[in-house]
Design an enzyme around this catalytic site. Structure first.
Site, PDB file in Angstrom:
ATOM      1  N   ASN A  97      -1.483  -9.477   9.567  1.00  0.00           N
ATOM      2  CA  ASN A  97      -0.455  -8.825  10.388  1.00  0.00           C
ATOM      3  C   ASN A  97      -0.762  -9.053  11.866  1.00  0.00           C
ATOM      4  O   ASN A  97      -1.733  -9.714  12.213  1.00  0.00           O
ATOM      5  CB  ASN A  97      -0.371  -7.330  10.048  1.00  0.00           C
ATOM      6  CG  ASN A  97      -1.702  -6.647  10.259  1.00  0.00           C
ATOM      7  OD1 ASN A  97      -2.224  -6.590  11.369  1.00  0.00           O
ATOM      8  ND2 ASN A  97      -2.277  -6.127   9.171  1.00  0.00           N
ATOM      9  N   ASP A 100      -1.885  -3.626   2.982  1.00  0.00           N
ATOM     10  CA  ASP A 100      -1.688  -2.707   1.848  1.00  0.00           C
ATOM     11  C   ASP A 100      -1.981  -3.397   0.518  1.00  0.00           C
ATOM     12  O   ASP A 100      -2.398  -2.755  -0.434  1.00  0.00           O
ATOM     13  CB  ASP A 100      -0.254  -2.174   1.856  1.00  0.00           C
ATOM     14  CG  ASP A 100      -0.041  -1.220   3.033  1.00  0.00           C
ATOM     15  OD1 ASP A 100      -1.005  -0.517   3.385  1.00  0.00           O
ATOM     16  OD2 ASP A 100       1.061  -1.199   3.610  1.00  0.00           O
ATOM     17  N   LYS A 123      -6.824 -25.418  -2.687  1.00  0.00           N
ATOM     18  CA  LYS A 123      -5.602 -25.290  -1.887  1.00  0.00           C
ATOM     19  C   LYS A 123      -4.374 -25.478  -2.789  1.00  0.00           C
ATOM     20  O   LYS A 123      -4.308 -26.446  -3.559  1.00  0.00           O
ATOM     21  CB  LYS A 123      -5.624 -26.361  -0.786  1.00  0.00           C
ATOM     22  CG  LYS A 123      -4.474 -26.243   0.171  1.00  0.00           C
ATOM     23  CD  LYS A 123      -4.559 -27.306   1.254  1.00  0.00           C
ATOM     24  CE  LYS A 123      -3.254 -27.319   2.030  1.00  0.00           C
ATOM     25  NZ  LYS A 123      -3.104 -28.497   2.858  1.00  0.00           N
ATOM     26  N   PRO A 126      -7.588  -0.690  -1.653  1.00  0.00           N
ATOM     27  CA  PRO A 126      -8.021   0.711  -1.556  1.00  0.00           C
ATOM     28  C   PRO A 126      -7.594   1.286  -0.207  1.00  0.00           C
ATOM     29  O   PRO A 126      -7.521   0.559   0.781  1.00  0.00           O
ATOM     30  CB  PRO A 126      -9.553   0.619  -1.638  1.00  0.00           C
ATOM     31  CG  PRO A 126      -9.895  -0.779  -1.259  1.00  0.00           C
ATOM     32  CD  PRO A 126      -8.723  -1.630  -1.659  1.00  0.00           C
ATOM     33  N   ASP A 127      -7.303   2.583  -0.182  1.00  0.00           N
ATOM     34  CA  ASP A 127      -6.974   3.237   1.087  1.00  0.00           C
ATOM     35  C   ASP A 127      -8.286   3.714   1.716  1.00  0.00           C
ATOM     36  O   ASP A 127      -8.910   4.674   1.248  1.00  0.00           O
ATOM     37  CB  ASP A 127      -6.003   4.405   0.872  1.00  0.00           C
ATOM     38  CG  ASP A 127      -5.440   4.891   2.200  1.00  0.00           C
ATOM     39  OD1 ASP A 127      -6.236   5.127   3.137  1.00  0.00           O
ATOM     40  OD2 ASP A 127      -4.206   5.020   2.304  1.00  0.00           O
ATOM     41  N   ILE A 128      -8.709   3.026   2.758  1.00  0.00           N
ATOM     42  CA  ILE A 128     -10.048   3.251   3.335  1.00  0.00           C
ATOM     43  C   ILE A 128     -10.185   4.670   3.868  1.00  0.00           C
ATOM     44  O   ILE A 128     -11.114   5.400   3.517  1.00  0.00           O
ATOM     45  CB  ILE A 128     -10.322   2.219   4.451  1.00  0.00           C
ATOM     46  CG1 ILE A 128     -10.261   0.806   3.870  1.00  0.00           C
ATOM     47  CG2 ILE A 128     -11.671   2.477   5.122  1.00  0.00           C
ATOM     48  CD1 ILE A 128     -10.229  -0.318   4.886  1.00  0.00           C
ATOM     49  N   VAL A 129      -9.236   5.078   4.718  1.00  0.00           N
ATOM     50  CA  VAL A 129      -9.376   6.384   5.364  1.00  0.00           C
ATOM     51  C   VAL A 129      -9.278   7.516   4.336  1.00  0.00           C
ATOM     52  O   VAL A 129     -10.010   8.521   4.427  1.00  0.00           O
ATOM     53  CB  VAL A 129      -8.375   6.525   6.551  1.00  0.00           C
ATOM     54  CG1 VAL A 129      -6.954   6.736   6.069  1.00  0.00           C
ATOM     55  CG2 VAL A 129      -8.794   7.619   7.492  1.00  0.00           C
ATOM     56  N   PHE A 168      -4.315   6.640  11.996  1.00  0.00           N
ATOM     57  CA  PHE A 168      -3.219   6.158  12.839  1.00  0.00           C
ATOM     58  C   PHE A 168      -1.990   5.959  11.970  1.00  0.00           C
ATOM     59  O   PHE A 168      -2.114   5.660  10.774  1.00  0.00           O
ATOM     60  CB  PHE A 168      -3.590   4.825  13.510  1.00  0.00           C
ATOM     61  CG  PHE A 168      -4.236   5.017  14.848  1.00  0.00           C
ATOM     62  CD1 PHE A 168      -5.543   5.466  14.940  1.00  0.00           C
ATOM     63  CD2 PHE A 168      -3.529   4.778  16.022  1.00  0.00           C
ATOM     64  CE1 PHE A 168      -6.141   5.682  16.170  1.00  0.00           C
ATOM     65  CE2 PHE A 168      -4.117   4.975  17.254  1.00  0.00           C
ATOM     66  CZ  PHE A 168      -5.412   5.425  17.331  1.00  0.00           C
ATOM     67  N   LYS A 223      -3.512  12.056   3.022  1.00  0.00           N
ATOM     68  CA  LYS A 223      -4.810  11.382   3.126  1.00  0.00           C
ATOM     69  C   LYS A 223      -5.922  12.357   3.507  1.00  0.00           C
ATOM     70  O   LYS A 223      -7.067  11.951   3.685  1.00  0.00           O
ATOM     71  CB  LYS A 223      -4.736  10.248   4.157  1.00  0.00           C
ATOM     72  CG  LYS A 223      -3.702   9.172   3.790  1.00  0.00           C
ATOM     73  CD  LYS A 223      -3.840   7.948   4.672  1.00  0.00           C
ATOM     74  CE  LYS A 223      -2.726   6.944   4.392  1.00  0.00           C
ATOM     75  NZ  LYS A 223      -3.103   5.581   4.714  1.00  0.00           N
TER      76      LYS A 223
HETATM   77  O1  C5P Z   1      -0.477   4.260   5.001  1.00  0.00           O
HETATM   78  P1  C5P Z   1      -0.611   3.617   6.313  1.00  0.00           P
HETATM   79  O2  C5P Z   1      -1.121   2.220   6.251  1.00  0.00           O
HETATM   80  O3  C5P Z   1       0.569   3.705   7.219  1.00  0.00           O
HETATM   81  O4  C5P Z   1      -1.720   4.548   6.998  1.00  0.00           O
HETATM   82  C1  C5P Z   1      -2.202   4.278   8.233  1.00  0.00           C
HETATM   83  C2  C5P Z   1      -3.619   4.835   8.374  1.00  0.00           C
HETATM   84  O5  C5P Z   1      -4.385   4.626   7.206  1.00  0.00           O
HETATM   85  C3  C5P Z   1      -4.367   4.125   9.454  1.00  0.00           C
HETATM   86  O6  C5P Z   1      -5.298   5.030   9.992  1.00  0.00           O
HETATM   87  C4  C5P Z   1      -5.056   2.995   8.704  1.00  0.00           C
HETATM   88  O7  C5P Z   1      -6.188   2.500   9.392  1.00  0.00           O
HETATM   89  C5  C5P Z   1      -5.415   3.680   7.407  1.00  0.00           C
HETATM   90  N1  C5P Z   1      -5.450   2.797   6.234  1.00  0.00           N
HETATM   91  C6  C5P Z   1      -6.649   2.573   5.606  1.00  0.00           C
HETATM   92  N2  C5P Z   1      -6.676   1.787   4.473  1.00  0.00           N
HETATM   93  C7  C5P Z   1      -5.574   1.246   3.984  1.00  0.00           C
HETATM   94  C8  C5P Z   1      -4.354   1.473   4.613  1.00  0.00           C
HETATM   95  C9  C5P Z   1      -4.324   2.249   5.739  1.00  0.00           C
HETATM   96  O8  C5P Z   1      -7.673   3.065   6.077  1.00  0.00           O
HETATM   97  N3  C5P Z   1      -5.645   0.507   2.905  1.00  0.00           N
END
Ligand code: C5P
Length: 403
Positions: A210, A279, A289, A305-308, A323, A341
């Site tokens: 991105n 995502d 390739k 995985p959603d890190i935060v 954020f 979250k």
């Molecule tokens: O769900 P979204 O991507 O909009 O959420 C944004 C927040 O979640 C940001 O703080 C981003 O750094 C964090 N995030 C994360 N891991 C992901 C997706 C988003 O930590 N896979």
């Protein structure tokens, strides 16, 4: 008020080729309000004249311990007491060795012995000399005494070698000087910050990513460092330089960022998730390739995985700030993420607005807690970062006080 208003800086110049940059350093320090006095070693005078330094500093340049006239004007002990900070730039291997040995065989080394002002050393020398056991031992000693070691930087050297040993750039030295005098209200805190984009490989040469530049996360890292925090910056691939003094952990994919974030956040006081994490990632990364044999191809994606959110599940979790980059219904989506979250704060920005957000130098944020809504109006990301760091700390302290 200027950042260095009324600060008294004694600049010691020793005999390295980087001495040619010191008139510029003096000018930039003065631009920020500092009063600069210059002391030169005999070696320094082989590279640049005292007259030049006198003209730019507006002060008499001191270069001799045994000059009766100079001693009458401002004696060496007086000069040592005058300084709020002594910066030695460039600092050669020789002056570093003499300071470590406690020698007083010229004016600059004597001043270092006679002062109780903090001393910052900006080394500049050939990379082999920097790595030499003697220099490294001296540097470790000076560090253990509380002296500040600013640099050296890496790159091409005047002698043609490539490696560590270049004096830091003037702009970096000025930043470090103003950081030195900043209010250290985050001392004893450890901030872990994710920044930049992630890259999800498709095959060995292609990836999904991105437009995140990393500027906001890097600005937050600098603001937290300046306020005295230990900072670990976990960064996806970006084109900007990490602030000097932070621990930089470079990652590429969301899975790598996830792994590093969980391990560092477990020891942190504060976790700021500023990265634009992809995502989804490619389910099966092609080992070769992909050839353009067919008119259309399909790539299956799986959720990252959603890190935060995972950091928020840690048993000893830090204070957590997320954020939310949104293009519509900013408050609704941001508040949804804050709750879902399990965050302490979320900083939302409207990325659909021109001139702010992704890749821009400016930003505007609305910060939500479970009960508050605070606006940080449109400004340069460095200014926004300072305000945000202070706001995060206020909420962190409030949460601590309720424990
Ligand atoms: O769900 P979204 O991507 O909009 O959420 C944004 C927040 O979640 C940001 O703080 C981003 O750094 C964090 N995030 C994360 N891991 C992901 C997706 C988003 O930590 N896979």
């Amino acid at each position: 008020m200027q950042i260095l208003q009324d600060k008294k800086i004694l600049l010691g110049i020793s005999g390295g080729i980087a001495a040619y940059k010191t008139p510029e350093l003096v000018r930039r320090l003065k631009d920020h309000g500092a009063n600069v006095r210059v002391v030169m070693t005999d070696g320094a005078k082989a590279f640049i004249t005292p007259l030049t330094l006198q003209a730019v500093s507006g002060n008499h340049v001191s270069d001799s311990l045994l000059d009766t006239q100079a001693e009458l004007a401002m004696g060496h002990i007086e000069l040592a007491k005058w300084a709020d900070l002594i910066i030695i730039a460039p600092a050669t291997a020789d002056i570093i060795a003499r300071i470590t040995a406690g020698m007083a065989n010229d004016l600059l080394s004597t001043l270092c012995l006679a002062t109780d002002a903090p001393i910052a050393i900006a080394p500049a020398m050939n990379q082999q000399m920097w790595h030499a056991k003697a220099t490294q031992t001296n540097i470790n000693t000076l560090q253990s005494w509380g002296h500040h070691i600013w640099g050296p930087g890496a790159g091409e050297q005047a002698c043609g070698d490539i490696g560590l040993g270049r004096m830091l750039e003037v702009a970096d030295l000025v930043t470090l000087t103003s950081d030195f005098f900043a209010d250290k209200y985050l001392q004893n805190q450890h901030w872990v910050i994710t920044a930049g984009p992630t890259r999800e490989a498709i095959d060995p040469v292609r990836y999904i990513s991105n437009h995140s530049s990393g500027k906001m996360g890097y600005a937050i890292a600098h603001a937290a460092l300046r306020a005295g925090a230990k900072v670990t910056l976990i960064s996806g691939p970006v084109d900007i330089q990490a602030p000097i003094g932070c621990e930089l952990i470079k990652v590429t994919s969301a899975e790598q960022m996830h792994q590093q974030a969980l391990s560092y956040a477990a020891q942190a006081t504060t976790f700021v998730a500023c990265a634009a994490v992809a995502d989804y990632r490619v389910a099966d990364i092609a080992s070769e390739k992909i050839k353009k044999d067919s008119d259309a191809i399909q790539i299956a994606l799986v959720k990252n995985p959603d890190i935060v959110a995972d950091v928020a599940q840690l048993p000893e979790k830090p204070f957590i700030v997320g954020f939310a980059a949104e293009t519509q219904n900013v408050e609704h989506y941001a508040r949804g993420k804050l709750m879902r979250k399990n965050l302490d704060l979320i900083a939302a920005n409207d990325v659909a607005k021109a001139g702010q957000g992704f890749n821009s130098n400016d930003n505007a944020l609305t910060v939500f807690s479970a009960i508050d809504k605070i606006e940080i109006p449109l400004a340069n990301k460095n200014i926004i970062a300072k305000q945000l760091v202070s706001l995060i700390n206020q909420h962190y302290l409030l949460k601590q006080s309720k424990k």
